[in-house]
Design a protein around this motif. Sequence first.
Motif, short mmCIF file in Angstrom:
data_model
loop_
_atom_site.label_atom_id
_atom_site.label_comp_id
_atom_site.label_asym_id
_atom_site.label_seq_id
_atom_site.Cartn_x
_atom_site.Cartn_y
_atom_site.Cartn_z
N ILE A 80 0.78 1.35 0.41
CA ILE A 80 0.55 0.62 -0.85
C ILE A 80 -0.90 0.80 -1.27
CG2 ILE A 80 2.40 -1.05 -0.53
CD1 ILE A 80 0.23 -3.08 0.39
N THR A 81 -1.15 0.72 -2.55
CA THR A 81 -2.49 0.85 -3.11
C THR A 81 -2.79 -0.41 -3.91
OG1 THR A 81 -2.19 3.24 -3.28
CG2 THR A 81 -3.97 2.28 -4.57
N TYR A 82 -3.99 -0.95 -3.72
CA TYR A 82 -4.40 -2.16 -4.42
C TYR A 82 -5.92 -2.17 -4.53
CZ TYR A 82 -5.24 -3.57 0.41
OH TYR A 82 -5.68 -3.61 1.69
N LYS A 83 -6.46 -2.99 -5.44
CA LYS A 83 -7.92 -3.05 -5.64
C LYS A 83 -8.53 -4.23 -4.91
CE LYS A 83 -7.87 -0.53 -9.91
NZ LYS A 83 -8.84 0.34 -10.39
N GLU A 84 -7.98 -5.40 -5.09
CA GLU A 84 -8.48 -6.62 -4.46
C GLU A 84 -7.55 -7.00 -3.32
OE1 GLU A 84 -11.30 -8.22 -5.38
OE2 GLU A 84 -11.65 -6.80 -6.99
N ASP A 85 -8.08 -7.65 -2.29
CA ASP A 85 -7.24 -8.06 -1.17
C ASP A 85 -6.09 -8.96 -1.62
OD1 ASP A 85 -8.58 -6.57 0.69
OD2 ASP A 85 -9.85 -8.22 1.37
N SER A 86 -6.33 -9.78 -2.63
CA SER A 86 -5.29 -10.68 -3.11
C SER A 86 -4.15 -9.93 -3.80
CB SER A 86 -5.89 -11.71 -4.06
OG SER A 86 -6.49 -11.06 -5.16
N ASP A 87 -4.35 -8.66 -4.16
CA ASP A 87 -3.32 -7.86 -4.83
C ASP A 87 -2.37 -7.17 -3.86
OD1 ASP A 87 -4.57 -8.52 -7.23
OD2 ASP A 87 -5.74 -6.67 -7.30
N LYS A 88 -2.70 -7.18 -2.57
CA LYS A 88 -1.88 -6.42 -1.62
C LYS A 88 -0.49 -7.02 -1.45
CE LYS A 88 -3.90 -8.49 2.52
NZ LYS A 88 -4.77 -8.23 3.66
N TYR A 89 -0.34 -8.32 -1.63
CA TYR A 89 0.96 -8.96 -1.46
C TYR A 89 1.91 -8.53 -2.59
CZ TYR A 89 -2.39 -11.73 1.13
OH TYR A 89 -3.42 -12.12 1.95
N ALA A 90 1.40 -8.51 -3.81
CA ALA A 90 2.23 -8.06 -4.93
C ALA A 90 2.58 -6.58 -4.77
CB ALA A 90 1.50 -8.30 -6.26
#
Length: 185
Positions: A80-90
């Motif tokens: 998965i790719t995300y910018k903020e740590d809080s975005d990894k769940y989504a």
Amino acid sequence: MQRRIRNSAIIGLTLIVLLSGCGQAKTPAQGSGSQTQTPVTQPTPTPAPTPAVPESKQLKIKVYYGDENAEKLVEQEASITYKEDSDKYAAALKALTASPDSKNLALLKGFTFNSVALKNGTLTVDVSMAPESRLGSGGEAMLLEAMKKTVFQFSEIQSLDILLDGKAVDSLMGHMDLPHPMKRG
């Protein structure tokens, strides 16, 4: 009258001397009284700092799909790719919406994630689902299990609360009880 002319001449000469010195750089005397001028360099303007764009992060996780007969969960590794740590769940949950191959079924196909937020160890997921997303009782049970297994691999998540269009419902599709929240276990 002579006095007036003399005062005007003095003022005029003073202005000429002052104005002739404007714009010239002062240089130190060198050697035997001769002066050399150093060129005046204009400072190059520094560009305004651009706001830092967070770099994308990648993480390998386990995701869960239904097998081709929709009888059991199949575990697969996904990146998965995300910018903020809080975005990894989504990003982890969105990985469940499409299967990487035709052998496995994406149990969350047709789901939209309105919000995904972690607070005090509880991940609250607000979803909307298209009418064609509805599954039978076995499919709904696998879907809930796939969501739990996917999010509970993050140690900071202790419970999962799934909302449907912002509301805590008794069942997501009418077959399985939906506790609020579901505890890690």
